[in-house]
Design an enzyme around this catalytic site. Structure first.
Site, PDB file in Angstrom:
ATOM      1  N   GLY A  10       0.825  -1.223   0.000  1.00  0.00           N
ATOM      2  CA  GLY A  10       0.000   0.000   0.000  1.00  0.00           C
ATOM      3  C   GLY A  10       0.848   1.258   0.000  1.00  0.00           C
ATOM      4  N   ARG A  71       1.302  -5.128  -5.276  1.00  0.00           N
ATOM      5  CA  ARG A  71       1.323  -6.304  -4.389  1.00  0.00           C
ATOM      6  C   ARG A  71       1.580  -7.465  -5.333  1.00  0.00           C
ATOM      7  NH1 ARG A  71      -0.882  -4.015   0.255  1.00  0.00           N
ATOM      8  NH2 ARG A  71      -2.695  -2.679  -0.040  1.00  0.00           N
ATOM      9  N   ASP A 102       5.583  -4.723   6.942  1.00  0.00           N
ATOM     10  CA  ASP A 102       6.411  -5.887   7.303  1.00  0.00           C
ATOM     11  C   ASP A 102       6.326  -7.032   6.284  1.00  0.00           C
ATOM     12  OD1 ASP A 102       3.856  -6.457   8.142  1.00  0.00           O
ATOM     13  OD2 ASP A 102       4.390  -6.824  10.235  1.00  0.00           O
ATOM     14  N   ASP A 127      -1.408   2.030   8.368  1.00  0.00           N
ATOM     15  CA  ASP A 127      -1.961   1.145   9.403  1.00  0.00           C
ATOM     16  C   ASP A 127      -1.241   1.286  10.757  1.00  0.00           C
ATOM     17  OD1 ASP A 127      -3.487   0.306   7.304  1.00  0.00           O
ATOM     18  OD2 ASP A 127      -2.430  -1.586   7.009  1.00  0.00           O
ATOM     19  N   ASP A 129       1.135  -0.488  12.010  1.00  0.00           N
ATOM     20  CA  ASP A 129       1.046  -1.820  12.628  1.00  0.00           C
ATOM     21  C   ASP A 129       2.366  -2.591  12.570  1.00  0.00           C
ATOM     22  OD1 ASP A 129       1.165  -2.219   9.918  1.00  0.00           O
ATOM     23  OD2 ASP A 129      -0.486  -3.633   9.807  1.00  0.00           O
ATOM     24  N   ARG A 171      -6.463  -2.417   8.501  1.00  0.00           N
ATOM     25  CA  ARG A 171      -6.457  -3.898   8.593  1.00  0.00           C
ATOM     26  C   ARG A 171      -6.820  -4.339  10.000  1.00  0.00           C
ATOM     27  NH1 ARG A 171      -4.332  -6.039   3.919  1.00  0.00           N
ATOM     28  NH2 ARG A 171      -2.977  -4.646   2.774  1.00  0.00           N
TER      29      ARG A 171
END
Ligand code: F6P
Length: 316
Positions: A10, A71, A102, A127, A129, A171
């Protein structure tokens, strides 16, 4: 020395300021900067370009990424990773700076294990995250986009005495939802990381004299439509659902994201000059540092417990 930069997964605001700093600081340090366009797909298809000052002039204020991203499914197959490696070898590129999450760092760990390619990861995802860093590039811009949208939605919520359920991206991570709820004066915030109690919220809402409600719901819960119906059936107020979607990924990068881009990339190139291998640049305790990529990718990001504690009333 030749080094490359690419975006993977993304996109987010801040990638262009990061790309600009990459080119300018590399040249300053007598390193040849390369672009890999189109993420892992472009790595496989040899979509490379030697970069110059001209490529990055006038991009600092633009969202998205001039590098473009993807992606890639093909990257999971060894024959395509072999192609990726050969393309890097042909351009004599030893190290790649990866703007991504990640999942992208994991992809490069594989390339490193198989072919000895070095990489430096720059956490870049709205995100927020990623383990080991308090901040990922793009988050501040996304939060400001959300804030602006909620402020606009509040106008109609007030005018029509409605409940608005506003779904944020992220997410499985509720960071965007939680910070947005706290900073927008929302009445309710539901995220995957924390239990919530609709009965207790119902009692509170029915007792209150509120004329409208703003409820921020993280996409990871997949209950936004149910919460809209809950407002209508249980609270008895007309309600609407707004899924903010990809506007959260775009927009003019904030000052904070431009600064983080500058600091992360400077640190990344300094790591390369120090011959450091497979590192992820992080922002921890208000300092830029780095961690071994494996440490980052083998652990799970957890929301700050203090933030969760102080936002309890939005969930119960
Ligand atoms: O990881 C960033 C993110 O925007 C998530 O918040 C969201 O769930 C996902 O990407 C959307 O992906 P896509 O752009 O492929 O629809």
């Amino acid at each position: 020395m030749n080094i490359a930069i690419m975006a993977s997964g993304g996109d987010c605001s801040g990638m262009n300021p990061a790309t600009k700093r990459f080119v300018e600081y590399a040249i300053e340090k007598n390193i040849n900067p390369y672009f890999i366009y189109d993420g892992l797909e472009g790595l496989i298809d040899a979509n490379f370009k030697k970069a110059s000052y001209l490529d990055v002039s006038g991009i600092i204020y633009r969202g998205g990424t001039i590098l473009r991203s993807s992606r890639s499914k093909r990257f999971f197959e060894k024959k395509y990773r072999q192609k990726a490696y050969e393309n890097l070898k042909k351009h004599n590129i030893q190290t790649v700076v990866v703007l991504g999450g990640d999942g992208s760092f994991r992809a490069f760990e594989v390339l490193s294990e198989e072919f000895g390619i070095n990489f430096i990861g720059i956490p870049s995802t709205i995100d927020n995250d990623i383990y080991g860093t308090d901040y990922c590039l793009g988050v501040d811009t996304a939060l400001n986009v959300i804030r602006s949208a909620i402020d606009d939605i509040r106008d109609t919520a007030m005018s029509f005495k409605r409940a608005f359920v506003i779904e944020t991206m992220g997410r499985e991570c509720g960071y965007l939802a939680l910070i947005s709820a706290i900073t927008s004066g929302a009445e309710m915030c539901l995220i995957p990381e924390a239990p919530y109690d609709l009965d207790s919220l119902k009692r509170k809402f029915l007792k209150s004299k509120r004329k409208y409600f703003l409820a921020i719901v993280a996409e990871g819960l997949k209950i936004s439509k149910d919460i809209k119906r809950w407002f209508e059936n249980e609270i008895g107020i007309e309600s609407r659902l707004t899924i903010l979607g990809h506007i959260q990924r775009g927009g003019n990068p904030t000052v904070f994201d431009r600064r983080v881009a500058f600091e992360f990339v400077t640190y990344a190139i300094d790591l390369i000059l120090d011959d450091k291998k497979n590192q992820v640049v992080v922002f921890k305790d208000s300092k830029v540092k780095s961690l071994d990529s494996k440490k980052v990718t083998s652990n799970r990001y957890r929301l700050d417990q203090h933030l969760l504690n102080i936002a309890q009333e939005l969930m119960h």
